[in-house]
Design an enzyme around this catalytic site. Structure first.
Site, PDB file in Angstrom:
ATOM      1  N   GLU A  93       0.814  -1.200   0.000  1.00  0.00           N
ATOM      2  CA  GLU A  93       0.000   0.000   0.000  1.00  0.00           C
ATOM      3  C   GLU A  93       0.852   1.256   0.000  1.00  0.00           C
ATOM      4  O   GLU A  93       1.994   1.254   0.439  1.00  0.00           O
ATOM      5  CB  GLU A  93      -0.953  -0.006   1.182  1.00  0.00           C
ATOM      6  CG  GLU A  93      -0.273  -0.173   2.513  1.00  0.00           C
ATOM      7  CD  GLU A  93      -1.285  -0.465   3.613  1.00  0.00           C
ATOM      8  OE1 GLU A  93      -1.913  -1.532   3.557  1.00  0.00           O
ATOM      9  OE2 GLU A  93      -1.426   0.374   4.503  1.00  0.00           O
ATOM     10  N   CYS A 106       3.490   8.306   1.464  1.00  0.00           N
ATOM     11  CA  CYS A 106       4.041   7.285   2.352  1.00  0.00           C
ATOM     12  C   CYS A 106       4.238   6.010   1.534  1.00  0.00           C
ATOM     13  O   CYS A 106       3.272   5.465   0.996  1.00  0.00           O
ATOM     14  CB  CYS A 106       3.036   7.073   3.487  1.00  0.00           C
ATOM     15  SG  CYS A 106       3.455   5.728   4.584  1.00  0.00           S
ATOM     16  N   CYS A 113       6.278  -7.693   6.687  1.00  0.00           N
ATOM     17  CA  CYS A 113       7.475  -7.369   7.463  1.00  0.00           C
ATOM     18  C   CYS A 113       7.760  -8.525   8.411  1.00  0.00           C
ATOM     19  O   CYS A 113       6.844  -9.114   8.969  1.00  0.00           O
ATOM     20  CB  CYS A 113       7.277  -6.077   8.253  1.00  0.00           C
ATOM     21  SG  CYS A 113       8.743  -5.587   9.200  1.00  0.00           S
ATOM     22  N   CYS A 117       6.472  -6.296  15.236  1.00  0.00           N
ATOM     23  CA  CYS A 117       6.140  -5.386  16.336  1.00  0.00           C
ATOM     24  C   CYS A 117       4.677  -5.666  16.705  1.00  0.00           C
ATOM     25  O   CYS A 117       3.833  -5.847  15.815  1.00  0.00           O
ATOM     26  CB  CYS A 117       6.324  -3.935  15.904  1.00  0.00           C
ATOM     27  SG  CYS A 117       8.018  -3.596  15.354  1.00  0.00           S
ATOM     28  N   CYS A 120       1.555  -3.617  15.199  1.00  0.00           N
ATOM     29  CA  CYS A 120       1.612  -3.263  13.774  1.00  0.00           C
ATOM     30  C   CYS A 120       0.899  -4.285  12.901  1.00  0.00           C
ATOM     31  O   CYS A 120       1.176  -5.486  12.967  1.00  0.00           O
ATOM     32  CB  CYS A 120       3.076  -3.136  13.353  1.00  0.00           C
ATOM     33  SG  CYS A 120       3.283  -2.848  11.587  1.00  0.00           S
ATOM     34  N   GLY A 162       6.775  -2.581   5.765  1.00  0.00           N
ATOM     35  CA  GLY A 162       8.140  -3.083   5.692  1.00  0.00           C
ATOM     36  C   GLY A 162       9.170  -2.276   6.441  1.00  0.00           C
ATOM     37  O   GLY A 162       8.931  -1.144   6.853  1.00  0.00           O
ATOM     38  N   GLU A 163      10.338  -2.888   6.621  1.00  0.00           N
ATOM     39  CA  GLU A 163      11.459  -2.245   7.300  1.00  0.00           C
ATOM     40  C   GLU A 163      12.483  -1.830   6.233  1.00  0.00           C
ATOM     41  O   GLU A 163      13.199  -2.672   5.688  1.00  0.00           O
ATOM     42  CB  GLU A 163      12.064  -3.230   8.311  1.00  0.00           C
ATOM     43  CG  GLU A 163      13.391  -2.812   8.892  1.00  0.00           C
ATOM     44  CD  GLU A 163      13.425  -1.380   9.413  1.00  0.00           C
ATOM     45  OE1 GLU A 163      12.584  -1.009  10.258  1.00  0.00           O
ATOM     46  OE2 GLU A 163      14.304  -0.609   8.956  1.00  0.00           O
ATOM     47  N   SER A 194      12.191   5.725   7.901  1.00  0.00           N
ATOM     48  CA  SER A 194      11.812   5.339   9.262  1.00  0.00           C
ATOM     49  C   SER A 194      12.271   3.911   9.516  1.00  0.00           C
ATOM     50  O   SER A 194      12.034   3.019   8.708  1.00  0.00           O
ATOM     51  CB  SER A 194      10.280   5.427   9.380  1.00  0.00           C
ATOM     52  OG  SER A 194       9.857   4.896  10.616  1.00  0.00           O
ATOM     53  N   SER A 216      11.751   4.377  15.153  1.00  0.00           N
ATOM     54  CA  SER A 216      10.537   3.905  15.824  1.00  0.00           C
ATOM     55  C   SER A 216      10.928   3.382  17.198  1.00  0.00           C
ATOM     56  O   SER A 216      11.286   2.220  17.346  1.00  0.00           O
ATOM     57  CB  SER A 216       9.892   2.794  14.996  1.00  0.00           C
ATOM     58  OG  SER A 216       9.360   3.346  13.817  1.00  0.00           O
ATOM     59  N   LEU A 217      10.870   4.252  18.176  1.00  0.00           N
ATOM     60  CA  LEU A 217      11.374   3.910  19.516  1.00  0.00           C
ATOM     61  C   LEU A 217      10.306   3.189  20.350  1.00  0.00           C
ATOM     62  O   LEU A 217      10.490   2.076  20.815  1.00  0.00           O
ATOM     63  CB  LEU A 217      11.850   5.193  20.195  1.00  0.00           C
ATOM     64  CG  LEU A 217      12.705   5.031  21.434  1.00  0.00           C
ATOM     65  CD1 LEU A 217      13.938   4.188  21.191  1.00  0.00           C
ATOM     66  CD2 LEU A 217      13.109   6.410  21.983  1.00  0.00           C
ATOM     67  N   HIS A 218       9.213   3.850  20.610  1.00  0.00           N
ATOM     68  CA  HIS A 218       8.004   3.260  21.227  1.00  0.00           C
ATOM     69  C   HIS A 218       8.114   2.811  22.682  1.00  0.00           C
ATOM     70  O   HIS A 218       7.093   2.464  23.296  1.00  0.00           O
ATOM     71  CB  HIS A 218       7.464   2.083  20.404  1.00  0.00           C
ATOM     72  CG  HIS A 218       7.303   2.378  18.952  1.00  0.00           C
ATOM     73  ND1 HIS A 218       6.767   3.554  18.470  1.00  0.00           N
ATOM     74  CD2 HIS A 218       7.625   1.655  17.853  1.00  0.00           C
ATOM     75  CE1 HIS A 218       6.771   3.529  17.144  1.00  0.00           C
ATOM     76  NE2 HIS A 218       7.275   2.407  16.754  1.00  0.00           N
ATOM     77  N   ASN A 294      -3.264   3.097  16.275  1.00  0.00           N
ATOM     78  CA  ASN A 294      -4.375   2.947  15.343  1.00  0.00           C
ATOM     79  C   ASN A 294      -4.814   1.483  15.373  1.00  0.00           C
ATOM     80  O   ASN A 294      -4.033   0.606  15.024  1.00  0.00           O
ATOM     81  CB  ASN A 294      -3.865   3.335  13.949  1.00  0.00           C
ATOM     82  CG  ASN A 294      -4.983   3.743  13.043  1.00  0.00           C
ATOM     83  OD1 ASN A 294      -5.755   4.644  13.382  1.00  0.00           O
ATOM     84  ND2 ASN A 294      -5.104   3.080  11.925  1.00  0.00           N
ATOM     85  N   CYS A 337      -0.388   1.891   7.993  1.00  0.00           N
ATOM     86  CA  CYS A 337       0.647   0.873   7.914  1.00  0.00           C
ATOM     87  C   CYS A 337       0.090  -0.546   7.921  1.00  0.00           C
ATOM     88  O   CYS A 337      -0.303  -1.062   8.949  1.00  0.00           O
ATOM     89  CB  CYS A 337       1.640   1.063   9.053  1.00  0.00           C
ATOM     90  SG  CYS A 337       3.017  -0.069   9.017  1.00  0.00           S
TER      91      CYS A 337
HETATM   92  N1  SAH Z   1       9.353  -0.495   9.617  1.00  0.00           N
HETATM   93  C1  SAH Z   1       9.582   0.882   9.747  1.00  0.00           C
HETATM   94  C2  SAH Z   1       8.718   1.738   8.857  1.00  0.00           C
HETATM   95  C3  SAH Z   1       7.284   1.344   8.683  1.00  0.00           C
HETATM   96  S1  SAH Z   1       6.259   1.530  10.090  1.00  0.00           S
HETATM   97  C4  SAH Z   1       9.420   1.312  11.200  1.00  0.00           C
HETATM   98  O1  SAH Z   1       8.982   0.510  12.011  1.00  0.00           O
HETATM   99  O2  SAH Z   1       9.788   2.438  11.496  1.00  0.00           O
HETATM  100  C5  SAH Z   1       6.023   3.276  10.142  1.00  0.00           C
HETATM  101  C6  SAH Z   1       5.533   3.794  11.480  1.00  0.00           C
HETATM  102  O3  SAH Z   1       4.193   3.374  11.736  1.00  0.00           O
HETATM  103  C7  SAH Z   1       6.367   3.277  12.640  1.00  0.00           C
HETATM  104  O4  SAH Z   1       6.720   4.284  13.544  1.00  0.00           O
HETATM  105  C8  SAH Z   1       5.422   2.293  13.256  1.00  0.00           C
HETATM  106  O5  SAH Z   1       5.757   2.066  14.558  1.00  0.00           O
HETATM  107  C9  SAH Z   1       4.071   2.954  13.066  1.00  0.00           C
HETATM  108  N2  SAH Z   1       2.928   2.055  13.280  1.00  0.00           N
HETATM  109  C10 SAH Z   1       2.844   0.760  12.949  1.00  0.00           C
HETATM  110  N3  SAH Z   1       1.640   0.254  13.322  1.00  0.00           N
HETATM  111  C11 SAH Z   1       0.946   1.257  13.903  1.00  0.00           C
HETATM  112  C12 SAH Z   1      -0.355   1.361  14.490  1.00  0.00           C
HETATM  113  N4  SAH Z   1      -1.159   0.314  14.563  1.00  0.00           N
HETATM  114  N5  SAH Z   1      -0.736   2.539  14.991  1.00  0.00           N
HETATM  115  C13 SAH Z   1       0.087   3.612  14.922  1.00  0.00           C
HETATM  116  N6  SAH Z   1       1.319   3.586  14.377  1.00  0.00           N
HETATM  117  C14 SAH Z   1       1.761   2.416  13.871  1.00  0.00           C
HETATM  118 FE1  SF4 Z   2       7.829  -3.954  10.589  1.00  0.00          FE
HETATM  119 FE2  SF4 Z   2       7.818  -1.315  11.146  1.00  0.00          FE
HETATM  120 FE3  SF4 Z   2       5.589  -2.802  11.440  1.00  0.00          FE
HETATM  121 FE4  SF4 Z   2       7.635  -3.150  13.132  1.00  0.00          FE
HETATM  122  S1  SF4 Z   2       6.393  -1.274  12.867  1.00  0.00           S
HETATM  123  S2  SF4 Z   2       6.443  -4.793  12.137  1.00  0.00           S
HETATM  124  S3  SF4 Z   2       9.370  -2.843  11.764  1.00  0.00           S
HETATM  125  S4  SF4 Z   2       6.632  -2.369   9.527  1.00  0.00           S
END
Ligand code: SAH
Ligand code: SF4
Length: 359
Positions: A93, A106, A113, A117, A120, A162-163, A194, A216-218, A294, A337
């Site tokens: 997408e 985006c 991926c 996480c 995600c 994806g990463e 990212s 993406s620290l979290h 989300n 995402c």
């Molecule tokens: N893999 C890379 C880039 C894609 S994800 C990464 O992890 O950075 C892009 C961003 O979307 C990241 O910061 C990720 O943590 C965030 N993201 C993924 N799932 C999400 C969700 N359900 N709600 C809000 N943000 C989300």
């Molecule tokens: Fe992959 Fe980024 Fe989603 Fe983590 S947040 S599963 S690294 S796409």
């Protein structure tokens, strides 16, 4: 028959060596970049500054072939989401986010991926395949030339599926095309990669290209990050922060890293977490982007109440961090995402697409 080579994903350097192998002068590379990426032309026969013989040669060995738009959706806030079909049949997408002063795209770098996480939707689908540089730059090409978009794309974020740093070469090649003046000419500030924290590739990136970096620290400590961003077990927070510091030092121009932090109710959203985060980042030149979680089908996580998210933000602002938080639904870049592809597989299973209006 030999498979024709797809020149859509070739950077200037790659095109120069392609043309030099054909015995053609270097400047052909700039001409071709401009035809493809500035004028949206994919037929060699329309490239009037190439002589007949060269056009014939190109037709016999090469193509310029973008991926296909499978479906287009419009969300409530004007964000456009697209399902893109790759050559292999896999779906990815991309999302266009129009704002007053810019239009952000985006892009996805992988189908699915592997990093899983826990918050995600892409991670929940598992890994399918890496995208080629043609399939990554193809998203920007489609967004500029093939959609009913309002304005040209001014910013690109690698925040789709994806990463990016696990598909390093293709991401680098496509970012070079984004920056090139004969193609899209986007400045370093307008391209953001990212990453969930692939430490050795962060070091490599600083040597290969100047773009903006988002991490993406979290979570502010290893215990929690190990749980929600499992790649942390391989590259723990200390090594990640060190990589960020080294990254910043390696550029002579002043830089900031964006720290992304998805706020999840009862998981990482307390003031204690904010306090630990502010201590962790004290020596890193950064801004903090708070993203409300989300939700998607199958996840038990919840988005925190606005009051809680605002207190989190206020705490960090009080400690001197530039902190952003967008509470509007769907308008955040990451809101998409992996969720459309997830929705699509639900549709295939007989359920309906929700929250999106087909246009
Ligand atoms: N893999 C890379 C880039 C894609 S994800 C990464 O992890 O950075 C892009 C961003 O979307 C990241 O910061 C990720 O943590 C965030 N993201 C993924 N799932 C999400 C969700 N359900 N709600 C809000 N943000 C989300
Ligand atoms: Fe992959 Fe980024 Fe989603 Fe983590 S947040 S599963 S690294 S796409």
């Amino acid at each position: 028959m030999l498979k024709k080579i797809n020149l859509l994903g070739f950077s200037l350097e790659s095109l120069e060596s392609f043309f030099s192998d054909l015995g053609e002068p270097k400047f052909r590379a700039k001409q071709l970049l401009s035809w493809i990426h500035q004028r949206g032309v994919t037929k060699f026969d329309l490239m009037t500054d190439f002589n007949k013989l060269l056009r014939k040669k190109l037709n016999s060995i090469a193509v310029i072939k973008p991926p296909k738009i499978h479906k287009e959706f419009l969300s409530d806030e004007g964000t456009k989401k697209f399902l893109i079909e790759l050559d292999s049949g896999s779906m990815i997408e991309m999302v266009i986010i129009p704002e007053k002063s810019r239009t952000t795209l985006c892009v996805s770098s992988q189908a699915g991926c592997a990093l899983q996480c826990t918050f995600c939707a892409t991670g929940a689908q598992g890994f399918d395949q890496d995208l080629g540089s043609d399939e990554i730059i193809g998203q920007l090409w489609l967004a500029n030339f093939m959609t009913k978009k309002l304005n040209p794309i001014t910013n690109v974020v690698f925040m789709g599926m994806g990463e990016p740093l696990l598909n390093y070469d293709a991401v680098l090649e496509s970012a070079k095309i984004m920056k090139n003046q004969c193609a899209y000419g986007l400045s370093r500030k307008r391209i953001t990669i990212s990453t969930s924290g692939i430490v050795p590739k962060i070091d490599k990136l600083s040597k290969d290209i100047d773009v903006s970096l988002a991490i993406s620290l979290h979570a502010p400590d290893d215990n929690l990050r190990d749980e929600i961003v499992p790649i942390n077990k391989k590259y723990p927070i200390k090594s990640l922060i060190k990589a960020c510091e080294d990254y910043l030092k390696s550029f002579s121009n002043k830089k900031n890293i964006t720290m992304e932090y998805v706020l999840i109710d009862g998981v990482n959203d307390s003031i204690d977490h904010a306090k630990k985060l502010s201590i962790l980042l004290k020596d890193v030149s950064c801004k903090i982007n708070l993203i409300p979680f989300n939700s998607f089908e199958g996840s038990s996580y919840k988005r925190p109440k606005n009051k809680q998210m605002n207190s989190f933000k206020k705490y960090l602002m009080g400690k001197g961090y530039i902190t952003t938080l967008r509470t509007t639904r769907g308008n955040s870049v990451s809101a998409a995402c992996g969720q459309l592809v997830g929705d699509l597989s639900n549709t295939i299973k007989g359920k309906n697409l929700i929250n999106h209006r087909t246009i």
